[in-house]
Design an enzyme around this catalytic site. Sequence first.
Site, PDB file in Angstrom:
ATOM      1  CE  LYS A 299       4.358  -2.341  13.937  1.00 41.13           C
ATOM      2  NZ  LYS A 299       3.561  -1.585  12.960  1.00 41.13           N
TER       3      LYS A 299
ATOM      4  CG  HIS B 206      -0.451   0.365   2.483  1.00 44.27           C
ATOM      5  ND1 HIS B 206       0.204  -0.530   3.282  1.00 44.27           N
ATOM      6  CD2 HIS B 206      -0.450   1.540   3.159  1.00 44.27           C
ATOM      7  CE1 HIS B 206       0.576   0.088   4.391  1.00 44.27           C
ATOM      8  NE2 HIS B 206       0.191   1.339   4.350  1.00 44.27           N
TER       9      HIS B 206
ATOM     10  CG  HIS C 150       5.266  -1.009   3.491  1.00 46.59           C
ATOM     11  ND1 HIS C 150       4.408  -1.527   2.553  1.00 46.59           N
ATOM     12  CD2 HIS C 150       4.681  -1.236   4.694  1.00 46.59           C
ATOM     13  CE1 HIS C 150       3.353  -2.040   3.169  1.00 46.59           C
ATOM     14  NE2 HIS C 150       3.491  -1.885   4.467  1.00 46.59           N
TER      15      HIS C 150
ATOM     16  CD  GLU D 165       4.352   1.714  11.921  1.00 48.77           C
ATOM     17  OE1 GLU D 165       3.233   1.866  11.447  1.00 48.77           O
ATOM     18  OE2 GLU D 165       4.871   0.600  12.084  1.00 48.77           O
TER      19      GLU D 165
HETATM   20  C1  BG6 Z   1       1.438  -2.234   7.407  1.00 48.28           C
HETATM   21  C2  BG6 Z   1       2.194  -2.939   8.489  1.00 48.28           C
HETATM   22  O1  BG6 Z   1       1.660  -2.849   6.176  1.00 48.28           O
HETATM   23  O2  BG6 Z   1       1.845  -0.879   7.350  1.00 48.28           O
HETATM   24  C3  BG6 Z   1       1.963  -2.252   9.813  1.00 48.28           C
HETATM   25  O3  BG6 Z   1       1.784  -4.298   8.566  1.00 48.28           O
HETATM   26  C4  BG6 Z   1       2.272  -0.767   9.721  1.00 48.28           C
HETATM   27  O4  BG6 Z   1       2.743  -2.872  10.832  1.00 48.28           O
HETATM   28  C5  BG6 Z   1       1.557  -0.156   8.529  1.00 48.28           C
HETATM   29  O5  BG6 Z   1       1.850  -0.140  10.908  1.00 48.28           O
HETATM   30  C6  BG6 Z   1       1.973   1.293   8.303  1.00 48.28           C
HETATM   31  O6  BG6 Z   1       1.175   1.831   7.275  1.00 48.28           O
HETATM   32  P1  BG6 Z   1       0.767   3.350   7.257  1.00 48.28           P
HETATM   33  O7  BG6 Z   1       0.084   3.550   5.967  1.00 48.28           O
HETATM   34  O8  BG6 Z   1      -0.105   3.594   8.426  1.00 48.28           O
HETATM   35  O9  BG6 Z   1       2.061   4.112   7.358  1.00 48.28           O
END
Ligand code: BG6
Length: 467
Positions: free
Chosen positions: A321, A173, A235, A211
């Site tokens: 995290k 994503h 990502h 995060e």
């Molecule tokens: C997800 C992970 O794909 O992406 C999560 O599994 C993570 O652990 C998340 O928190 C972060 O996505 P975004 O779009 O909130 O930055």
Amino acid sequence: KPIPPHVIVLFGATGDLARRKLIPGLAHLLLSDLAPDIQVVGTSLEDYTTEQFREFAHKAIEEFSHRDVEKATWAEFGDKVSYVPTGAGPDALAKAVGEAEQRLGGRAERLHYLSVPPAAARQVIKTLKDADLVERAGVVMEKPFGTDLASAISLNNEVHQTFDESQIYRIDHFLGKEAALNILAFRFANGLFEPIWNRNFIDHIQIDIPETLGLDRRANFYEVTGAYKDMVVTHLFQVLAFVAMEPPTALEPRAISEEKNKVFRSMLPIDPNEVVRGQYTGYRNEDGVARDSDTETFIALKCGIDNWRWAGTPFYLRTGKRMAEGQRIISIAFKEAPKSMFPLGSGVGQHGPDHLTFDLADESKVSLSFYGKRPGPGMKLDKLSMQFSTQETDSAAAVLEAYERLILDAMRHDHTLFTTAEGIESLWERSAPLLLNPPPVRNYPPGSWGPNAIHQLVAPHAWRLPF
Ligand code: BG6
């Protein structure tokens, strides 16, 4: 082009991703008329009725939708949602999809969204085959795709026994975020930066995604995944490819994948000596976590792209995290001026190199920092910056969430922003030394920037965050 009527079959419908992103996203697509003709069939291990699932979905939207979904409009979406427990078997699923198709007026296309961990993907593919739901269908597969090279290859072979490659959408994503796409626009629609986008002018690059979020309800998933497989091999490397790739011959799927895959093939194998794995203190006491867990909740590493454009330029990646701040930045540090004519103490060089920074927040931001003169007598210099943020423009309301854009693209059969098997396999291959020989996890206090070893990792450079 209008989106044809679709039944979205959501596997893992009561999971964390569904609740946070997919259900609110689908509601927005429907209610904003971007995809008016959809029906959603949810399925998961939970023994819900359709009524219970509607309630679950409603709560998810109330809690996580960034948009106003009023009571009346909720009903409009709620009516289009049904549920069948996975345990009810393939025939029950087929029946539910058939009924949803009837509500759409007959034959509809199907989009199967596999919001399930890698180990469950095989079973879902089998269920789809047994339920005869392969025709007229796309299948969206969540990351991580496999857990190493061998499992990615075998999953791929297995999926190909049922679905044609043209039906498969491997989702990452981050590639659907407005800000990630803005990297392509920024690099390839302007003549300004591309000439200096290389090892001669760029000193190093950081992709930093701390995060504040913890495990939430995902211990089962996270324990076997960890930060590297959850975030980096997916990502962060995908975003790195947008930053590092050569200009594609066209803005279309094959051309883009080709250039991204070349980046992955040129990537140096990940050296475990240049990796810091961390685990926040207290992780082992979380529900669902083994008391002697070796899963990393933090990772920082140095990697390199060994090609003409980037040889010798370090790329520093970090994510974790329960860290001090939630940020998603890509920071390009330019080389300093070769010689300073400014008096000692004027400030030049004291505040680090000039940076171009992309912020991958939903409202994309780009900023450029540089030295400029402080007003007043003498020659004192300050670090100044120029910024652009979509939040301050009229188009802010048009921002699509990453999942919304990608689901829409899959319904349009557009593969541009999806990853390929070849690319994913290269990344697992580059990851092999680390997966075989991971350095021990080091503790870091929740709310910090990671274990102390992160500073050594980037020396003589420094982490750009915190700003
Ligand atoms: C997800 C992970 O794909 O992406 C999560 O599994 C993570 O652990 C998340 O928190 C972060 O996505 P975004 O779009 O909130 O930055």
